[in-house]
Motif scaffolding. Structure first.
Motif, PDB file in Angstrom:
ATOM      1  N   GLU A  50       3.169   0.962 -11.730  1.00 13.14           N
ATOM      2  CA  GLU A  50       1.940   1.373 -11.219  1.00 13.14           C
ATOM      3  C   GLU A  50       1.945   1.818  -9.737  1.00 13.14           C
ATOM      4  OE1 GLU A  50      -0.872   0.198 -12.777  1.00 13.14           O
ATOM      5  OE2 GLU A  50       0.101  -0.872 -14.491  1.00 13.14           O
ATOM      6  N   CYS A  51       1.682   3.290  -9.688  1.00  8.85           N
ATOM      7  CA  CYS A  51       2.144   3.654  -8.395  1.00  8.85           C
ATOM      8  C   CYS A  51       0.838   4.125  -7.325  1.00  8.85           C
ATOM      9  CB  CYS A  51       3.064   5.019  -8.459  1.00  8.85           C
ATOM     10  SG  CYS A  51       4.674   4.299  -9.687  1.00  8.85           S
ATOM     11  N   GLY A  52       1.278   4.909  -6.600  1.00  9.17           N
ATOM     12  CA  GLY A  52       0.084   5.597  -5.746  1.00  9.17           C
ATOM     13  C   GLY A  52      -0.970   6.325  -6.098  1.00  9.17           C
ATOM     14  N   GLY A  53      -2.006   6.501  -5.321  1.00  7.90           N
ATOM     15  CA  GLY A  53      -3.250   7.423  -5.529  1.00  7.90           C
ATOM     16  C   GLY A  53      -3.648   8.293  -4.611  1.00  7.90           C
ATOM     17  N   LYS A  54      -4.695   9.166  -5.034  1.00  5.63           N
ATOM     18  CA  LYS A  54      -5.426   9.691  -3.853  1.00  5.63           C
ATOM     19  C   LYS A  54      -6.689  10.046  -4.418  1.00  5.63           C
ATOM     20  CE  LYS A  54      -5.414  12.265   0.254  1.00  5.63           C
ATOM     21  NZ  LYS A  54      -5.551  11.399   1.360  1.00  5.63           N
ATOM     22  N   SER A  55      -7.362   8.861  -4.515  1.00  3.74           N
ATOM     23  CA  SER A  55      -8.602   8.911  -5.699  1.00  3.74           C
ATOM     24  C   SER A  55      -9.652   9.600  -4.959  1.00  3.74           C
ATOM     25  CB  SER A  55      -8.942   7.527  -5.871  1.00  3.74           C
ATOM     26  OG  SER A  55      -7.720   6.901  -6.479  1.00  3.74           O
ATOM     27  N   PRO A  56     -10.450  10.404  -5.894  1.00  4.81           N
ATOM     28  CA  PRO A  56     -11.853  11.257  -5.587  1.00  4.81           C
ATOM     29  C   PRO A  56     -13.007  10.352  -5.786  1.00  4.81           C
ATOM     30  CG  PRO A  56     -10.924  11.822  -7.821  1.00  4.81           C
ATOM     31  CD  PRO A  56      -9.818  10.729  -7.228  1.00  4.81           C
ATOM     32  N   ASN A  57     -13.776  10.265  -4.955  1.00  4.89           N
ATOM     33  CA  ASN A  57     -15.001   9.707  -4.978  1.00  4.89           C
ATOM     34  C   ASN A  57     -16.180  10.678  -4.957  1.00  4.89           C
ATOM     35  OD1 ASN A  57     -16.847   7.618  -5.036  1.00  4.89           O
ATOM     36  ND2 ASN A  57     -16.531   6.740  -3.021  1.00  4.89           N
ATOM     37  N   ILE A  58     -16.918  10.997  -6.068  1.00  5.02           N
ATOM     38  CA  ILE A  58     -17.848  12.136  -6.134  1.00  5.02           C
ATOM     39  C   ILE A  58     -19.138  11.765  -6.009  1.00  5.02           C
ATOM     40  CG2 ILE A  58     -18.013  14.197  -7.585  1.00  5.02           C
ATOM     41  CD1 ILE A  58     -15.788  13.765  -9.213  1.00  5.02           C
ATOM     42  N   VAL A  59     -19.961  12.520  -5.038  1.00  2.00           N
ATOM     43  CA  VAL A  59     -21.299  12.146  -4.867  1.00  2.00           C
ATOM     44  C   VAL A  59     -22.053  13.549  -5.152  1.00  2.00           C
ATOM     45  CG1 VAL A  59     -23.047  11.361  -3.336  1.00  2.00           C
ATOM     46  CG2 VAL A  59     -20.754  10.355  -3.211  1.00  2.00           C
ATOM     47  N   PHE A  60     -22.885  13.405  -6.330  1.00  3.84           N
ATOM     48  CA  PHE A  60     -23.936  14.209  -6.360  1.00  3.84           C
ATOM     49  C   PHE A  60     -24.953  14.175  -5.855  1.00  3.84           C
ATOM     50  CE2 PHE A  60     -20.891  14.413 -10.102  1.00  3.84           C
ATOM     51  CZ  PHE A  60     -20.355  15.695 -10.443  1.00  3.84           C
ATOM     52  N   GLU A  89      -5.301   0.235   2.805  1.00  2.26           N
ATOM     53  CA  GLU A  89      -4.019   0.115   2.365  1.00  2.26           C
ATOM     54  C   GLU A  89      -4.306  -0.418   0.708  1.00  2.26           C
ATOM     55  OE1 GLU A  89      -1.800  -1.681   6.266  1.00  2.26           O
ATOM     56  OE2 GLU A  89      -3.090  -3.013   5.193  1.00  2.26           O
ATOM     57  N   VAL A  90      -4.861   0.371   0.028  1.00  2.00           N
ATOM     58  CA  VAL A  90      -5.275  -0.005  -1.307  1.00  2.00           C
ATOM     59  C   VAL A  90      -4.823   1.286  -2.431  1.00  2.00           C
ATOM     60  CG1 VAL A  90      -7.086  -0.501  -2.853  1.00  2.00           C
ATOM     61  CG2 VAL A  90      -7.380  -1.153  -0.492  1.00  2.00           C
ATOM     62  N   CYS A  91      -4.184   0.927  -3.483  1.00  2.00           N
ATOM     63  CA  CYS A  91      -3.920   2.131  -4.069  1.00  2.00           C
ATOM     64  C   CYS A  91      -4.892   2.766  -4.693  1.00  2.00           C
ATOM     65  CB  CYS A  91      -3.055   1.409  -5.603  1.00  2.00           C
ATOM     66  SG  CYS A  91      -3.994   0.111  -6.289  1.00  2.00           S
ATOM     67  N   ILE A 151      -2.285   8.257   2.270  1.00  2.00           N
ATOM     68  CA  ILE A 151      -2.053   7.898   3.623  1.00  2.00           C
ATOM     69  C   ILE A 151      -1.856   6.684   3.763  1.00  2.00           C
ATOM     70  CG2 ILE A 151      -2.926   7.714   5.891  1.00  2.00           C
ATOM     71  CD1 ILE A 151      -4.397  10.429   5.374  1.00  2.00           C
ATOM     72  N   PHE A 152      -2.682   5.799   2.816  1.00  2.00           N
ATOM     73  CA  PHE A 152      -2.552   4.206   2.755  1.00  2.00           C
ATOM     74  C   PHE A 152      -2.867   3.680   4.149  1.00  2.00           C
ATOM     75  CE2 PHE A 152      -0.346   0.465   0.597  1.00  2.00           C
ATOM     76  CZ  PHE A 152      -0.990   0.707  -0.450  1.00  2.00           C
ATOM     77  N   GLY A 153      -3.980   4.134   4.709  1.00  2.00           N
ATOM     78  CA  GLY A 153      -4.448   3.613   5.850  1.00  2.00           C
ATOM     79  C   GLY A 153      -6.200   4.022   5.976  1.00  2.00           C
ATOM     80  N   PRO A 154      -6.816   3.775   6.997  1.00  2.00           N
ATOM     81  CA  PRO A 154      -8.176   3.788   7.087  1.00  2.00           C
ATOM     82  C   PRO A 154      -8.711   4.785   7.423  1.00  2.00           C
ATOM     83  CG  PRO A 154      -7.529   2.497   8.951  1.00  2.00           C
ATOM     84  CD  PRO A 154      -6.171   2.798   8.270  1.00  2.00           C
ATOM     85  N   VAL A 155      -8.195   6.216   6.526  1.00  2.00           N
ATOM     86  CA  VAL A 155      -8.446   7.722   6.809  1.00  2.00           C
ATOM     87  C   VAL A 155      -9.275   8.166   5.740  1.00  2.00           C
ATOM     88  CG1 VAL A 155      -7.582   9.596   7.654  1.00  2.00           C
ATOM     89  CG2 VAL A 155      -6.365   7.712   8.386  1.00  2.00           C
TER      90      VAL A 155
END
Ligand code: NAD
Length: 501
Positions: free
Chosen positions: A270-280, A303-305, A403-407
């Motif tokens: 269970e590894c890292g992520g760079k998750s997209p959140n799409i707003v139409f 700091e959330v996967c 980044i694993f931080g509030p960015v």
């Protein structure tokens, strides 16, 4: 305040913290022991930089002792061959003990890694629910009788694998632990837990509770230490049958190599992520969506996967939507982790703090528009405010790397196709979100997103019934639900020849 009272205020939590004593020795073969080398490492509170404990720093020698005890327990059968209904009872007792001690457990995680105590309490509820769910599952999971002629009886039996090493990260110390150990123990395995060196203390308290619950000798052990010593030794061991890992993609890749170099043990990642959140643009209640979009990245200090670290907004509403996100971010500033009102707490340690600030610097240098945050808050602890960059492109480092931080990195798009292409333009595939009122679009986009989980008109919804895991370089395992229980067992095919007369 007394231990039986529930802490409510910052002062209550401070009082509880003042009376805490930490177990800092390893738990090997039913005993709390120092590392064989005598070495220790410091566990610090990142909100104050104070030392909490000197923790046993286990290495290959201790790993060998734990693996030997785990194997002996497995072969002995006191747990591995126990009727599932009896294992269930012991695990439910453990869950009850965790419930009875949940404020203390939550506090330990908060002190050890900096997250707000209200958030840690939520984690404890999740951890306890996971143990109960897996305990309840185990005596309801049937084997199979395969279809045959009268000349045979063919059984598909489900058996425990053997010795499972669970290697976990620091961002949700006890909850990630529960997601691994609950199904692995329920299935009858012997489990060695290697907590992160940045947050080892709740795992050791859990070992005390596991002993009290009656988990037999050698069946559950805790090996605090560093990845390159204790973790690597477990991963290379010829007597470990399965690695259950949550952590970075880079270390996940190493673990697969260690399995190849040793005994081809199963490796669940269970590894890292760079998750997209799409707003139409067609989504409703933009203020509410903006609050969710901000919480998706600023919860747990980012700091959330599955942090919604890439916000993809349809260009026609982008300007106004980003303004709303900035307003929401304003209400999510970091504070004392012991204050139940704090939305964000401290960053886990100096290294991670520096790393996040480095990414922020690169964002500015590479031309992204810094809209808020970006500066460290003065110490003694490690705090970074909500930080939002607009005008991010996939070429920028902050648009690509975890980044694993509030960015938060905000991207614009003009069409559904562009949104999907941007969302999938990453080596990761852990989570994705989409906000829209158009059901046709929702189903089209959901199917096209390369992601282990998709949140529609919410972020991070779910419960124990839902498998949790990724695709692509976010890993191959599934935590939670009965699917995780299945991962921790082997299928044995039994063909019995029968006489026909
Ligand atoms: P990490 O990979 O640095 O460490 C994770 C664990 O692996 C720690 O216990 C560490 O000591 C151990 N480790 C490190 N090197 C090792 C080695 N060579 N051999 C064996 N073990 C080794 O990750 P981290 O910094 O603790 O956690 C952050 C990462 O975890 C992020 O990438 C995040 O996305 C990921 N994560 C994923 C999920 C998920 O469910 N997919 C959940 C939480 C965190």
């Amino acid at each position: 305040m007394s231990r039986s009272q529930s802490p409510r205020t910052q002062a209550d939590w401070q009082a509880l913290a003042a009376g805490l004593a930490f177990e800092s020795r390893a738990f090997i073969d039913d005993a709390f022991v120092a590392a064989a080398s005598g070495d220790t490492f410091e566990s610090r509170n990142p909100a104050t930089n104070e030392i909490l404990a000197q923790v046993a720093s286990c290495d290959a020698v201790d790993a060998e002792l734990a693996v030997t005890a785990a194997r002996a327990a497995f072969t002995g059968g006191e747990w591995s061959r126990l009727a599932p209904g009896k294992r269930k009872k012991v695990l439910l007792r453990l869950a009850d003990l965790m419930e009875a001690n949940k404020h203390e457990l939550a506090l330990i995680d908060t002190l050890d890694m900096g997250k707000p105590v209200s958030s840690s309490l939520g984690d404890m509820n999740g951890a306890i629910a996971c143990i109960r769910y897996q305990a309840e599952c185990i005596d309801k999971l049937y084997g199979e009788v395969a279809p045959t002629g009268e000349d045979a009886l063919a059984l598909v039996l489900r058996e425990p694998i053997g010795v499972v090493a669970a290697i976990v990260p620091w961002n949700f110390p006890l909850m990630m632990t529960a997601w691994k150990i609950a199904p692995a123990l329920a299935a009858g395995n012997s489990v060695i837990l290697k907590p992160s060196e940045k947050s080892p203390l709740s795992a050791l308290r859990l070992a005390q509770l596991a002993k009290e619950a009656g988990i037999p000798r050698g069946v559950f052990q805790v090996l605090p230490g560093f990845g390159h010593t204790a973790g690597k030794a477990l991963a290379l061991s010829m007597e470990v049958d399965c690695l259950a890992f949550t952590g970075s993609t880079a270390v996940g890749k190493q673990l697969m190599q260690y399995a190849g170099q040793s005994n081809l043990k199963r490796v669940y990642l269970e590894c890292g992520g760079k998750s997209p959140n799409i707003v139409f643009a067609d989504c409703k209640e933009l203020d509410k969506v903006a609050k969710h979009a901000a919480a998706a990245i600023f919860h747990n200090q980012g700091e959330v996967c599955i942090a919604g670290s890439r916000l993809l907004v349809e260009n026609v509403i982008r300007e106004e939507f980003v303004e709303r996100v900035l307003k929401a971010a304003e209400t999510m500033q970091p504070g004392d982790p012991l204050d139940p009102e704090s939305f964000m707490g401290a960053i886990v340690d100096e290294t991670q703090h520096r790393r996040i600030l480095d990414y922020i610097r690169q964002g500015v240098e590479e031309g992204a528009r810094l809209r808020t945050g970006g500066q460290a808050i003065d110490g003694p602890g490690y705090f970074i405010p909500p930080t939002v960059f607009d005008g991010v492109t996939p070429q920028m480092t902050i648009g690509r790397e975890e980044i694993f931080g509030p960015v938060l990195a905000v991207f614009g798009f003009d069409s559904e196709e562009e949104a999907v292409a941007l969302a999938n333009d990453t080596p990761h595939g852990l989570a994705a979100g989409l906000w829209s009122q158009d059901i046709d679009r929702i189903m089209r986009v959901t199917r096209r997103l390369q992601s282990g989980q998709v949140f529609v008109n919410n972020w991070a919804g779910g419960d124990q019934t839902m498998p949790f895991g990724g695709v692509k370089q976010s890993g191959n395992g599934r935590d939670k639900s009965h699917h995780s229980l299945e991962e921790y067992s082997s299928l044995k095919s039994v063909w019995m020849a029968l006489h026909r007369d």
